[in-house]
Design a protein around this motif. Sequence first.
Motif, PDB file in Angstrom:
ATOM      1  N   ILE A 135       0.859  -1.188   0.000  1.00  0.00           N
ATOM      2  CA  ILE A 135       0.000   0.000   0.000  1.00  0.00           C
ATOM      3  C   ILE A 135       0.892   1.234   0.000  1.00  0.00           C
ATOM      4  CG2 ILE A 135      -0.144   0.110   2.517  1.00  0.00           C
ATOM      5  CD1 ILE A 135      -2.948   1.022   0.023  1.00  0.00           C
ATOM      6  N   GLY A 136       0.428   2.303  -0.608  1.00  0.00           N
ATOM      7  CA  GLY A 136       1.194   3.540  -0.632  1.00  0.00           C
ATOM      8  C   GLY A 136       0.281   4.725  -0.831  1.00  0.00           C
ATOM      9  N   TRP A 137       0.849   5.820  -1.261  1.00  0.00           N
ATOM     10  CA  TRP A 137       0.044   6.980  -1.635  1.00  0.00           C
ATOM     11  C   TRP A 137       0.676   7.650  -2.843  1.00  0.00           C
ATOM     12  CZ3 TRP A 137       1.716  12.051  -1.736  1.00  0.00           C
ATOM     13  CH2 TRP A 137       2.896  12.341  -1.043  1.00  0.00           C
ATOM     14  N   ALA A 138      -0.161   8.364  -3.587  1.00  0.00           N
ATOM     15  CA  ALA A 138       0.288   8.989  -4.823  1.00  0.00           C
ATOM     16  C   ALA A 138      -0.409  10.327  -4.992  1.00  0.00           C
ATOM     17  CB  ALA A 138      -0.025   8.080  -6.015  1.00  0.00           C
ATOM     18  N   SER A 139       0.203  11.221  -5.760  1.00  0.00           N
ATOM     19  CA  SER A 139      -0.386  12.543  -5.983  1.00  0.00           C
ATOM     20  C   SER A 139      -0.322  12.916  -7.448  1.00  0.00           C
ATOM     21  CB  SER A 139       0.341  13.600  -5.145  1.00  0.00           C
ATOM     22  OG  SER A 139       1.659  13.798  -5.628  1.00  0.00           O
ATOM     23  N   ARG A 145      -3.206  19.266  -5.394  1.00  0.00           N
ATOM     24  CA  ARG A 145      -2.905  17.938  -5.903  1.00  0.00           C
ATOM     25  C   ARG A 145      -3.948  16.952  -5.408  1.00  0.00           C
ATOM     26  NH1 ARG A 145       3.472  17.630  -4.223  1.00  0.00           N
ATOM     27  NH2 ARG A 145       4.131  19.540  -5.250  1.00  0.00           N
ATOM     28  N   TRP A 146      -4.326  16.059  -6.277  1.00  0.00           N
ATOM     29  CA  TRP A 146      -5.194  14.969  -5.878  1.00  0.00           C
ATOM     30  C   TRP A 146      -4.357  13.868  -5.241  1.00  0.00           C
ATOM     31  CZ3 TRP A 146     -10.271  15.591  -5.911  1.00  0.00           C
ATOM     32  CH2 TRP A 146     -10.824  16.550  -6.775  1.00  0.00           C
ATOM     33  N   ILE A 147      -4.923  13.211  -4.236  1.00  0.00           N
ATOM     34  CA  ILE A 147      -4.238  12.151  -3.521  1.00  0.00           C
ATOM     35  C   ILE A 147      -5.000  10.843  -3.700  1.00  0.00           C
ATOM     36  CG2 ILE A 147      -3.549  11.297  -1.240  1.00  0.00           C
ATOM     37  CD1 ILE A 147      -1.864  13.590  -2.203  1.00  0.00           C
ATOM     38  N   ALA A 148      -4.272   9.757  -3.910  1.00  0.00           N
ATOM     39  CA  ALA A 148      -4.888   8.438  -4.032  1.00  0.00           C
ATOM     40  C   ALA A 148      -3.997   7.406  -3.353  1.00  0.00           C
ATOM     41  CB  ALA A 148      -5.101   8.060  -5.496  1.00  0.00           C
ATOM     42  N   ALA A 149      -4.552   6.213  -3.163  1.00  0.00           N
ATOM     43  CA  ALA A 149      -3.836   5.116  -2.509  1.00  0.00           C
ATOM     44  C   ALA A 149      -3.558   4.015  -3.525  1.00  0.00           C
ATOM     45  CB  ALA A 149      -4.657   4.561  -1.349  1.00  0.00           C
ATOM     46  N   PRO A 150      -2.327   3.882  -4.004  1.00  0.00           N
ATOM     47  CA  PRO A 150      -1.989   2.764  -4.887  1.00  0.00           C
ATOM     48  C   PRO A 150      -1.821   1.474  -4.099  1.00  0.00           C
ATOM     49  CG  PRO A 150      -0.059   4.136  -4.534  1.00  0.00           C
ATOM     50  CD  PRO A 150      -1.192   4.800  -3.810  1.00  0.00           C
ATOM     51  N   ARG A 151      -2.195   0.371  -4.742  1.00  0.00           N
ATOM     52  CA  ARG A 151      -2.005  -0.969  -4.169  1.00  0.00           C
ATOM     53  C   ARG A 151      -1.271  -1.792  -5.211  1.00  0.00           C
ATOM     54  NH1 ARG A 151      -7.344  -3.786  -2.238  1.00  0.00           N
ATOM     55  NH2 ARG A 151      -7.981  -2.825  -4.206  1.00  0.00           N
ATOM     56  N   TRP A 152      -0.009  -2.152  -4.883  1.00  0.00           N
ATOM     57  CA  TRP A 152       0.810  -2.923  -5.820  1.00  0.00           C
ATOM     58  C   TRP A 152       0.711  -4.410  -5.502  1.00  0.00           C
ATOM     59  CZ3 TRP A 152       2.758   1.762  -3.908  1.00  0.00           C
ATOM     60  CH2 TRP A 152       3.102   2.728  -4.864  1.00  0.00           C
ATOM     61  N   ASN A 153       0.636  -5.219  -6.544  1.00  0.00           N
ATOM     62  CA  ASN A 153       0.742  -6.676  -6.433  1.00  0.00           C
ATOM     63  C   ASN A 153       2.131  -7.052  -6.929  1.00  0.00           C
ATOM     64  OD1 ASN A 153       0.677  -9.476  -6.846  1.00  0.00           O
ATOM     65  ND2 ASN A 153      -1.491  -9.479  -7.394  1.00  0.00           N
ATOM     66  N   LEU A 154       3.027  -7.398  -6.016  1.00  0.00           N
ATOM     67  CA  LEU A 154       4.411  -7.668  -6.396  1.00  0.00           C
ATOM     68  C   LEU A 154       4.556  -8.946  -7.211  1.00  0.00           C
ATOM     69  CD1 LEU A 154       6.347  -6.667  -3.138  1.00  0.00           C
ATOM     70  CD2 LEU A 154       5.901  -5.284  -5.178  1.00  0.00           C
ATOM     71  N   ARG A 155       3.597  -9.838  -7.119  1.00  0.00           N
ATOM     72  CA  ARG A 155       3.672 -11.080  -7.897  1.00  0.00           C
ATOM     73  C   ARG A 155       3.408 -10.834  -9.377  1.00  0.00           C
ATOM     74  NH1 ARG A 155       1.450 -12.268  -3.006  1.00  0.00           N
ATOM     75  NH2 ARG A 155      -0.578 -11.547  -3.731  1.00  0.00           N
TER      76      ARG A 155
END
Length: 404
Positions: A296-300, A309-319
């Motif tokens: 989980i992270g955050w992005a702008s 700036r707009w803020i969102a929460a990225p969710r990465w699937n490392l697989r």
Amino acid sequence: MTVESDEQDGATLLRPLAGGHPHGRSTVDIARAMADGDRHHRRVRLVGSAGAGATVVLVVVAGWTIAGNSPQKPAPAATRGSTSPSTSPTVAAAGCTVQQLATPEGEGVRAIVSGGDPTGKYLVGRTYPGGRPSTVVWENLRPRKVPMQGEDPSLDGATSTGVFIGSSYTGTDKLTAWVYKDGGFLKLAGTDAVASAINEREVIVGSVQGRPAMWASPTAQPTMLPLPAGKGWTGSASGVDDDGTIVGTLQNGEFKEGQAYAWRPDGTLTKLAQPTVKGKPAMSYRTGSVRGGWVIGWASYDEPNRGPRWIAAPRWNLRTGTVDSTDGFFTTINAQGRIAGQLTVIAPDRTTVPLPLPSGLDAKSAMVTTEAISDDGTTVAGYINDRQGKLDDQPIAVVWKCGS
């Protein structure tokens, strides 16, 4: 879109906090900063929002336009490299109940949760005896004092065996990293160090003198993690998975606000896929925690010629190497890829589980910060502030118990 005048006043108040910390954790936990009122608290994750009062609340803090904690449906995922449902998310049948966490005997109700272990047995945070922060652990929801040395102490991670990590200021604006094990605190090696996360093997990650670092054990010397080619790179590791994968954020003169990276168990450094914000490529993006191959992270994203700036929460699937984004703050993730934030838990298939507020509070005034979710999804924890003064301007620590 407009911003309410009281929210503008809040932005003015909080803007000085956004300058960042030189040790890589350069965003501000707005909700915690408001809860604490401490001048030092700059090292924690960006996990809160400041404001409510409309169905969709926008708050400008240091130039960011942030979705508030309104009980709105999250936007469909904007996915890179994979497909996701584009319809509205399905609400799961399993419900959640909420309760306030007790504080140690003789202390007031003011408290926050700042992390937890993968099982939900241990939650870490702090209370405020005499108005000053002091570290505390909840074991099976029962509070226990574990006072850390230094100013502005903070516990930020835990294992299922009861090992905890955190940091405090012990010198002239210098940070010391700590691990709590076998009934006491041990100072981690390294000068000006931050401990951000720990895995079940007791591998600890964070930063030393502004560079990402890893401690192979609580008594090990720090290992400095590799950086990309070129000069001027700084940053911090923010999470470590049980397989040894480390995630963190790096910045240099070109990427001043940071980009997300992963260090694989073999030491290979990989830049994570660029997420989207409001359907547009993020201009900066950072990592938070990692669990079971999910990050989980955050992005702008800057609106051209508009400032915020707009803020969102990225969710990465490392697989798979893919990433999806959800508007707003979702600040913790479990091994199933479920993210928690803004009074909602969202699974990778977009199924949602609402998180209720305690009786007497409403979503228009409550500022909710989630900091922990168990791997089975049955325990979610965080803390709540209320702008209408129903909590006497004090944050309260809460836990949600949910169906599996």
